[in-house]
Design an enzyme around this catalytic site. Structure first.
Site, PDB file in Angstrom:
ATOM      1  N   ALA A   8      29.525 122.176  48.683  1.00 24.18           N
ATOM      2  CA  ALA A   8      28.643 121.386  47.817  1.00 24.18           C
ATOM      3  C   ALA A   8      28.149 120.161  48.584  1.00 24.18           C
ATOM      4  O   ALA A   8      28.933 119.478  49.235  1.00 24.18           O
ATOM      5  CB  ALA A   8      29.385 120.933  46.561  1.00 24.18           C
ATOM      6  N   CYS A   9      26.846 119.907  48.511  1.00 30.80           N
ATOM      7  CA  CYS A   9      26.290 118.715  49.155  1.00 30.80           C
ATOM      8  C   CYS A   9      25.567 117.857  48.113  1.00 30.80           C
ATOM      9  O   CYS A   9      25.449 118.252  46.958  1.00 30.80           O
ATOM     10  CB  CYS A   9      25.353 119.094  50.303  1.00 30.80           C
ATOM     11  SG  CYS A   9      23.805 119.864  49.799  1.00 30.80           S
ATOM     12  N   THR A  10      25.095 116.712  48.551  1.00 34.11           N
ATOM     13  CA  THR A  10      24.493 115.773  47.599  1.00 34.11           C
ATOM     14  C   THR A  10      23.275 116.340  46.892  1.00 34.11           C
ATOM     15  O   THR A  10      23.095 116.126  45.703  1.00 34.11           O
ATOM     16  CB  THR A  10      24.107 114.447  48.305  1.00 34.11           C
ATOM     17  OG1 THR A  10      23.356 114.762  49.471  1.00 34.11           O
ATOM     18  CG2 THR A  10      25.324 113.656  48.679  1.00 34.11           C
ATOM     19  N   THR A  16      24.727 122.863  51.428  1.00 29.76           N
ATOM     20  CA  THR A  16      25.665 123.700  50.671  1.00 29.76           C
ATOM     21  C   THR A  16      25.659 125.122  51.223  1.00 29.76           C
ATOM     22  O   THR A  16      26.707 125.688  51.534  1.00 29.76           O
ATOM     23  CB  THR A  16      25.274 123.727  49.173  1.00 29.76           C
ATOM     24  OG1 THR A  16      25.330 122.393  48.656  1.00 29.76           O
ATOM     25  CG2 THR A  16      26.194 124.631  48.374  1.00 29.76           C
TER      26      THR A  16
END
Length: 101
Positions: A8-10, A16
């Protein structure tokens, strides 16, 4: 080794999926089984099952944000790293985990 994890990324888009792909390719190249769930702007994809989690030797959370569902991993060895580390050195990360197990 059986590996499960979350990427998961921002923004929940590029990093992601890059992190997921890098982890899968590295784990398979090193002879491990792997299943990575993604959490992003379109929700959760490839959700881990209880059977996946139960069979796992290690949980890798490659995330730049808070991920949901971490309570599912109670009693498991969990490694949390930023997505950038997974993208730059996925085999190195998996080799280091192997050494520590």
């Amino acid at each position: 080794m059986k590996i499960v994890g979350i990427a998961a990324c921002t923004s929940g888009i590029a990093h992601t999926y890059i992190a997921k792909e890098k982890l899968i390719k590295a784990a398979q190249a090193l002879g491990h089984e792997i299943h990575i769930e993604t959490q992003g702007t379109i929700g959760t994809e490839d959700e881990l099952t209880q059977a996946d989690i139960k069979a796992a030797d290690i949980v890798i959370i490659a995330a730049d944000i808070k991920v949901g569902g971490k309570e599912r991993f109670k009693g498991k060895k969990v490694v949390e790293v930023p997505t950038s580390l997974v993208i730059k050195a996925p085999k190195g990360l998996i080799n280091k985990i192997e050494e520590q197990l």
